[in-house]
Design a protein around this motif. Structure first.
Motif, PDB file in Angstrom:
ATOM      1  N   TYR A  24       0.635  -1.088   0.006  1.00  0.00           N
ATOM      2  CA  TYR A  24       0.128  -0.077  -0.034  1.00  0.00           C
ATOM      3  C   TYR A  24       0.693   1.063  -0.212  1.00  0.00           C
ATOM      4  CZ  TYR A  24      -3.651  -3.181   1.456  1.00  0.00           C
ATOM      5  OH  TYR A  24      -4.793  -4.048   1.387  1.00  0.00           O
ATOM      6  N   PHE A  50       4.247   0.461   1.764  1.00  0.00           N
ATOM      7  CA  PHE A  50       3.955  -0.218   3.039  1.00  0.00           C
ATOM      8  C   PHE A  50       3.900  -1.688   2.533  1.00  0.00           C
ATOM      9  CE2 PHE A  50       1.189  -2.296   6.034  1.00  0.00           C
ATOM     10  CZ  PHE A  50       1.990  -2.002   7.079  1.00  0.00           C
ATOM     11  N   ALA A  76       2.474  -4.921   2.849  1.00  0.00           N
ATOM     12  CA  ALA A  76       1.242  -5.688   3.858  1.00  0.00           C
ATOM     13  C   ALA A  76       1.382  -7.165   3.748  1.00  0.00           C
ATOM     14  CB  ALA A  76       0.161  -5.134   3.438  1.00  0.00           C
ATOM     15  N   SER A 116      -3.651  -8.355  14.619  1.00  0.00           N
ATOM     16  CA  SER A 116      -4.422  -7.284  13.734  1.00  0.00           C
ATOM     17  C   SER A 116      -3.426  -6.614  12.948  1.00  0.00           C
ATOM     18  CB  SER A 116      -5.107  -6.387  14.759  1.00  0.00           C
ATOM     19  OG  SER A 116      -6.079  -5.761  14.203  1.00  0.00           O
ATOM     20  N   GLY A 117      -3.739  -6.357  11.912  1.00  0.00           N
ATOM     21  CA  GLY A 117      -2.762  -5.682  10.586  1.00  0.00           C
ATOM     22  C   GLY A 117      -1.742  -6.342  10.258  1.00  0.00           C
ATOM     23  N   CYS A 118      -1.899  -7.562  10.347  1.00  0.00           N
ATOM     24  CA  CYS A 118      -0.672  -8.422   9.660  1.00  0.00           C
ATOM     25  C   CYS A 118      -1.010  -8.919   8.072  1.00  0.00           C
ATOM     26  CB  CYS A 118      -0.632  -9.739  10.494  1.00  0.00           C
ATOM     27  SG  CYS A 118      -1.593 -11.118  10.259  1.00  0.00           S
ATOM     28  N   LYS A 130      -4.283 -10.090   7.151  1.00  0.00           N
ATOM     29  CA  LYS A 130      -5.091 -11.229   6.889  1.00  0.00           C
ATOM     30  C   LYS A 130      -6.078 -10.820   5.739  1.00  0.00           C
ATOM     31  CE  LYS A 130      -6.197 -11.425  11.278  1.00  0.00           C
ATOM     32  NZ  LYS A 130      -5.310 -10.361  11.744  1.00  0.00           N
ATOM     33  N   SER A 131      -6.706  -9.739   5.979  1.00  0.00           N
ATOM     34  CA  SER A 131      -7.943  -9.166   5.188  1.00  0.00           C
ATOM     35  C   SER A 131      -7.287  -9.008   3.730  1.00  0.00           C
ATOM     36  CB  SER A 131      -8.653  -8.009   5.848  1.00  0.00           C
ATOM     37  OG  SER A 131      -9.325  -8.316   6.721  1.00  0.00           O
ATOM     38  N   THR A 132      -5.918  -8.320   3.568  1.00  0.00           N
ATOM     39  CA  THR A 132      -5.710  -8.249   2.413  1.00  0.00           C
ATOM     40  C   THR A 132      -5.259  -9.502   1.618  1.00  0.00           C
ATOM     41  OG1 THR A 132      -4.129  -6.191   3.289  1.00  0.00           O
ATOM     42  CG2 THR A 132      -3.168  -7.408   1.433  1.00  0.00           C
TER      43      THR A 132
HETATM   44  N1  LIG Z   1      -6.173   0.626   1.626  1.00  0.00           N
HETATM   45  C1  LIG Z   1      -5.097   0.645   2.422  1.00  0.00           C
HETATM   46  N2  LIG Z   1      -4.294   1.493   2.465  1.00  0.00           N
HETATM   47  C2  LIG Z   1      -3.080   1.593   3.123  1.00  0.00           C
HETATM   48  N3  LIG Z   1      -2.771   0.708   4.346  1.00  0.00           N
HETATM   49  C3  LIG Z   1      -3.554  -0.228   4.335  1.00  0.00           C
HETATM   50  C4  LIG Z   1      -4.592  -0.373   3.345  1.00  0.00           C
HETATM   51  N4  LIG Z   1      -5.378  -1.768   3.668  1.00  0.00           N
HETATM   52  C5  LIG Z   1      -4.690  -2.262   4.534  1.00  0.00           C
HETATM   53  N5  LIG Z   1      -3.805  -1.476   4.793  1.00  0.00           N
HETATM   54  C6  LIG Z   1      -2.491  -1.529   5.948  1.00  0.00           C
HETATM   55  O1  LIG Z   1      -1.973  -2.957   5.708  1.00  0.00           O
HETATM   56  C7  LIG Z   1      -1.889  -3.821   6.873  1.00  0.00           C
HETATM   57  C8  LIG Z   1      -2.570  -4.838   6.555  1.00  0.00           C
HETATM   58  O2  LIG Z   1      -3.961  -4.595   6.712  1.00  0.00           O
HETATM   59  P1  LIG Z   1      -5.179  -5.817   6.829  1.00  0.00           P
HETATM   60  O3  LIG Z   1      -5.079  -6.795   5.848  1.00  0.00           O
HETATM   61  O4  LIG Z   1      -6.435  -5.137   6.856  1.00  0.00           O
HETATM   62  O5  LIG Z   1      -4.819  -6.640   8.215  1.00  0.00           O
HETATM   63  P2  LIG Z   1      -5.528  -7.663   9.221  1.00  0.00           P
HETATM   64  O6  LIG Z   1      -6.795  -7.886   8.258  1.00  0.00           O
HETATM   65  O7  LIG Z   1      -4.684  -8.667   9.427  1.00  0.00           O
HETATM   66  O8  LIG Z   1      -5.826  -6.773  10.400  1.00  0.00           O
HETATM   67  C9  LIG Z   1      -2.229  -2.912   8.057  1.00  0.00           C
HETATM   68  O9  LIG Z   1      -1.137  -2.354   8.527  1.00  0.00           O
HETATM   69  C10 LIG Z   1      -2.969  -1.864   7.317  1.00  0.00           C
HETATM   70  O10 LIG Z   1      -2.976  -0.666   7.986  1.00  0.00           O
END
Ligand SMILES: Nc1ncnc2c1ncn2[C@@H]1O[C@H](COP(=O)(O)OP(=O)(O)O)[C@@H](O)[C@H]1O
Ligand SMILES: [Mg+2]
Length: 311
Positions: free
Chosen positions: A41, A53, A55, A75-77, A79-81
């Motif tokens: 990102y 950054f 991810a 959190s933030g590792c 997973k959703s990405t």
């Molecule tokens: N659209 C975005 N822009 C910038 N940073 C992002 C975005 N989406 C996620 N991040 C960052 O990427 C990292 C992984 O996010 P995410 O996949 O949501 O983590 P999780 O689901 O494990 O909590 C986090 O540090 C988050 O802040």
């Protein structure tokens, strides 16, 4: 006598209820193949400059047909990405995903996506929410009604067909979301912290129901959670992630017997040990295992003192 006692305790110690794999050895071939996924990102730093950054980094995994895989991490590792990429909602910066040998390019009805926020259509009743994917697939009306009823009953919502989402509890809404995904018969179910918003009691019920539904339908499921207990309870394999960047730390193959229930697992010593092991891996967040630390070949040091036969 002492010898006899230790002999009696030996089998449990030599038969760990899980095995550990590193990312490199974690399953080859399979229904879903993730190859070296990387996602970045762009975020603004203090000087308002765009900065990369990372991810997700070097994420490779192979998931078998009908397998239940949990992904656990802080959190933030990432997973959703990862799940967004799997769903085809986002493109990775590099790396590839293949499902049944075909490269994933975008969203499609071969994958059902269930999120924390339910994502139901508020102007549609339960029945019409469940019907949505079938309408997109142009399934004829009568057949649609039959399929919908089957899945509404499967998730225990018979009698609530005409309710609107705002007339349902959080747990019921999540059941609708599950029924809606199952109704259009996807090959793969992707679930992103689906039970995070419901109370503890409802969460256990939903976990048990998901296990029952999975036993019945044998869908391939990728389930993201930050709850260690939930990951271990549900999965055939638990993928433990590290953060910054999100990588696979370790993959644990869970050999707990099935069928499982949340209540049944609570009294299983093996279950507790696996939870402890995952917790240890998450505590020691220093990159993929095998690089920063040697992966133990089964149990952790603490296992020496507590074989499951003691309970
Ligand atoms: N659209 C975005 N822009 C910038 N940073 C992002 C975005 N989406 C996620 N991040 C960052 O990427 C990292 C992984 O996010 P995410 O996949 O949501 O983590 P999780 O689901 O494990 O909590 C986090 O540090 C988050 O802040
Ligand atoms: Mg998330």
């Amino acid at each position: 006598m002492t010898e006899k006692l230790s002999a009696a305790m030996a089998p449990a110690a030599s038969r760990p209820a899980w095995t550990e794999e590193t990312a490199e050895t974690a399953g080859r071939g399979g229904k879903i193949v993730l190859q070296s996924l990387r996602q970045v990102y762009y975020i603004r730093n203090e000087r308002k400059k765009l900065e990369e950054f990372v991810a997700l980094e070097d994420f490779s995994l192979s998931i078998g047909e009908g397998e239940f895989v949990s992904i656990v991490g802080p959190s933030g590792c990432g997973k959703s990405t990862l799940l967004d990429i799997l769903a085809g909602l986002a493109q990775p910066q590099s790396g590839e995903i293949h499902i049944d040998g075909k490269r994933v390019g975008g969203p499609a009805l071969d994958r059902g996506f269930i999120m924390q926020g339910y994502a139901l259509l508020p102007w549609r009743t339960v029945a019409r929410n469940v019907a949505y994917g079938l309408e997109v697939k142009r399934v004829p009306r009568r057949r649609r009604a039959e399929i919908c009823q089957k899945y509404i009953d499967l998730v225990g919502l018979g009698g609530f067909e005409d309710r609107y989402p705002n007339e349902l509890s959080g747990g019921m809404r999540q059941r609708v979301a599950i029924a809606r995904s199952l109704a259009y018969d996807p090959e793969v179910l992707l679930m992103d912290e689906p039970f995070a918003a419901v109370d503890a009691q409802t969460r256990e019920t939903l976990q048990d129901e998901l296990l029952r539904i999975w036993e019945k339908t044998r869908k391939t499921i990728v389930f993201v959670t930050h709850s260690i207990e939930e990951a271990v309870l549900l999965a055939d394999r638990v993928v433990v992630m590290t953060s910054r960047p999100g990588r696979i730390k370790q993959v644990l193959k869970i050999d707990l017997p099935r069928p499982r229930t949340a209540a049944g697992m609570r009294v299983s010593a093996d279950y507790s040990w696996i939870n402890h092991r995952v917790w240890e891996l998450l505590q020691n967040d220093d990159g993929p295992s095998g690089r920063a630390e040697a992966a133990p070949a089964g149990r952790s040091v603490a296992d020496e003192i507590a074989p499951s036969t003691l309970l």
